[in-house]
Design a protein around this motif. Structure first.
Motif, PDB file in Angstrom:
ATOM      1  N   PRO A 163       0.807  -1.229   0.000  1.00 23.05           N
ATOM      2  CA  PRO A 163       0.000   0.000   0.000  1.00 23.05           C
ATOM      3  C   PRO A 163       0.836   1.273   0.000  1.00 23.05           C
ATOM      4  O   PRO A 163       0.346   2.341  -0.374  1.00 23.05           O
ATOM      5  N   GLU A 164       2.103   1.163   0.393  1.00 22.48           N
ATOM      6  CA  GLU A 164       2.970   2.340   0.449  1.00 22.48           C
ATOM      7  C   GLU A 164       3.516   2.728  -0.915  1.00 22.48           C
ATOM      8  O   GLU A 164       4.149   3.767  -1.059  1.00 22.48           O
ATOM      9  N   GLY A 165       3.305   1.883  -1.947  1.00 21.96           N
ATOM     10  CA  GLY A 165       3.863   2.164  -3.267  1.00 21.96           C
ATOM     11  C   GLY A 165       5.353   1.875  -3.307  1.00 21.96           C
ATOM     12  O   GLY A 165       5.877   1.108  -2.484  1.00 21.96           O
ATOM     13  N   LEU A 166       6.035   2.494  -4.268  1.00 29.87           N
ATOM     14  CA  LEU A 166       7.467   2.255  -4.454  1.00 29.87           C
ATOM     15  C   LEU A 166       8.227   2.659  -3.185  1.00 29.87           C
ATOM     16  O   LEU A 166       8.082   3.787  -2.712  1.00 29.87           O
ATOM     17  N   HIS A 167       9.020   1.736  -2.649  1.00 29.67           N
ATOM     18  CA  HIS A 167       9.650   2.018  -1.358  1.00 29.67           C
ATOM     19  C   HIS A 167      10.881   1.121  -1.178  1.00 29.67           C
ATOM     20  O   HIS A 167      11.119   0.203  -1.952  1.00 29.67           O
ATOM     21  N   ARG A 168      11.620   1.381  -0.136  1.00 33.15           N
ATOM     22  CA  ARG A 168      12.659   0.455   0.304  1.00 33.15           C
ATOM     23  C   ARG A 168      12.315   0.037   1.734  1.00 33.15           C
ATOM     24  O   ARG A 168      11.522   0.687   2.403  1.00 33.15           O
ATOM     25  N   ASP A 169      12.932  -1.045   2.183  1.00 34.06           N
ATOM     26  CA  ASP A 169      12.625  -1.533   3.524  1.00 34.06           C
ATOM     27  C   ASP A 169      13.628  -1.028   4.560  1.00 34.06           C
ATOM     28  O   ASP A 169      13.476  -1.294   5.755  1.00 34.06           O
ATOM     29  N   GLY A 170      14.673  -0.316   4.115  1.00 36.76           N
ATOM     30  CA  GLY A 170      15.668   0.218   5.054  1.00 36.76           C
ATOM     31  C   GLY A 170      16.590  -0.853   5.594  1.00 36.76           C
ATOM     32  O   GLY A 170      17.022  -0.768   6.750  1.00 36.76           O
ATOM     33  N   LEU A 219      14.668   0.235  -5.057  1.00 30.72           N
ATOM     34  CA  LEU A 219      13.325   0.427  -4.510  1.00 30.72           C
ATOM     35  C   LEU A 219      12.439  -0.647  -5.124  1.00 30.72           C
ATOM     36  O   LEU A 219      12.713  -1.124  -6.237  1.00 30.72           O
ATOM     37  N   HIS A 220      11.356  -1.013  -4.407  1.00 35.90           N
ATOM     38  CA  HIS A 220      10.494  -2.068  -4.956  1.00 35.90           C
ATOM     39  C   HIS A 220       9.021  -1.749  -4.730  1.00 35.90           C
ATOM     40  O   HIS A 220       8.670  -0.936  -3.878  1.00 35.90           O
ATOM     41  N   ASP A 221       8.205  -2.414  -5.516  1.00 39.92           N
ATOM     42  CA  ASP A 221       6.754  -2.215  -5.443  1.00 39.92           C
ATOM     43  C   ASP A 221       6.085  -3.474  -5.973  1.00 39.92           C
ATOM     44  O   ASP A 221       6.728  -4.285  -6.651  1.00 39.92           O
TER      45      ASP A 221
HETATM   46 FE   LIG Z   1       8.994  -3.726   1.045  1.00 38.65          FE
END
Ligand SMILES: [Fe+2]
Length: 246
Positions: A163-170, A219-221
């Protein structure tokens, strides 16, 4: 006489090592179900038993606030000197420079079941991932987070796996293993570099397919899922495991 082993031979013999090499050079890699199954030494029965853990997840109230039907559990391990230690259940805090929806917000999830944590396939999977993570970083200690997820959608609503869209997990290594899909369209994974240039687009459709990403540089989605047959819900089961060097 020494017989040289070609890279091609090594790739065939050790798919996890081949995936780790690809990951370090490009930032992303996929292991096919066949390659992962061989690396795990798992049979059909082991996969069927493992998939049954996804019938024993708990509702994610935070996703529900966003209109997403998601079930999950959560567990955290420390890996040091080859020894795994399962930590007591604690809130999941999203690292900074990661998922923008939840930074600074602790979320409480149901812990992994004992049956899941003790499943031999889960344990050998973490061993394979530890080898891949070691190719990215020579860390003395790893913080490993385990998230089994089920996302569902009914006719007329999108089931958003991310739901957060394109992101990284840190983290350092992010992995996503497809456990199963039922009656689902969509759910396409995409990975891009930090400047937004696409590196990979793929739909994980065969159970046992493993997507690996260097989370420091990508980044992933995942696109929403929808039912094929509108009279039944669509469902997508995955296991996300992340490794962060400590
Ligand atoms: Fe993720």
């Amino acid at each position: 006489m020494v017989i040289p082993i070609s890279d091609g031979y090594r790739t065939a013999a050790d798919p996890a090592a081949a995936a780790a090499r690809l990951l370090t050079s490009t930032g992303v890699a996929i292991m096919s179900s066949l390659d992962l199954t061989r690396s795990l030494g798992a049979g059909r029965e082991a996969w069927a038993r493992f998939a049954r853990h996804w019938e024993d997840l708990a509702p994610d109230p935070y996703a529900a606030e966003l209109g997403v039907q998601r079930q999950r559990r959560y567990g955290q391990y420390v890996l040091r000197d080859g020894a795994w230690r399962l930590l007591p259940n604690d809130a999941f805090a999203q690292p900074e420079n990661s998922n923008p929806l939840y930074i600074g917000k602790n979320r409480d999830f149901e812990p992994l079941t004992d049956a899941f944590a003790e499943d031999p396939l889960q344990q050998s999977l973490m061993g394979v991932l530890a080898r891949v993570a070691a190719a990215l970083d020579d860390a003395a200690e790893w913080d490993v987070k385990v998230h089994p997820f089920r996302v569902q959608s009914v006719a007329g609503s999108d089931g958003r796996p991310a739901p957060e869209g394109l992101h990284r997990d840190g983290v350092t290594l992010v992995s996503s293993l497809l456990i199963g899909r039922r009656n689902a369209l969509g759910g396409q994974s995409s990975v891009c570099d930090v400047d937004g240039r696409p590196l990979l687009t793929a739909t994980l459709d065969e159970p046992g397919t493993l997507l690996l990403g260097d989370d420091r540089h990508t980044l992933h989605d995942v696109s929403p899922i929808r039912p094929i047959d509108n009279s039944e819900p669509a469902q997508r089961d995955v296991l996300v495991i992340t490794f962060a060097s400590r």
